[in-house]
Design a protein around this motif. Sequence first.
Motif: not given
Length: 99
Positions: A1-24
């Motif tokens: 279950a944990r692997g499925t949750a991480v796998s499905s949310m990882f791209p969303v988390d990546t995009m969120k992190t890019r937005l938070q870094m600013g300048g992008a």
Amino acid sequence: ARGTAVSSMFPVDTMKTRLQMGGAGLGSVLKPPYFAGFGAAISSQIPYGMVVFGTYETTKVALVERFPGAPRMGLYLSAAVLGDLMGSLVLTPGEVVKQ
């Protein structure tokens, strides 16, 4: 279950992190790779989930047997806190490696 949750949310988390870094701009936020660093994340998240739930279930049963008259919610809360503490011992080194 944990692997499925991480796998499905990882791209969303990546995009969120890019937005938070600013300048992008939005274009660079939506650009692949979405799964960069996925191996490091999943290698710590799956053991974390196993330790948390394993500790919680084991501790919950032990507490209910030891204190049969105690309020269940308090016993379950104690088991959950202990499970999360034990899981943190596994997750923290993985988070340090990802840095």
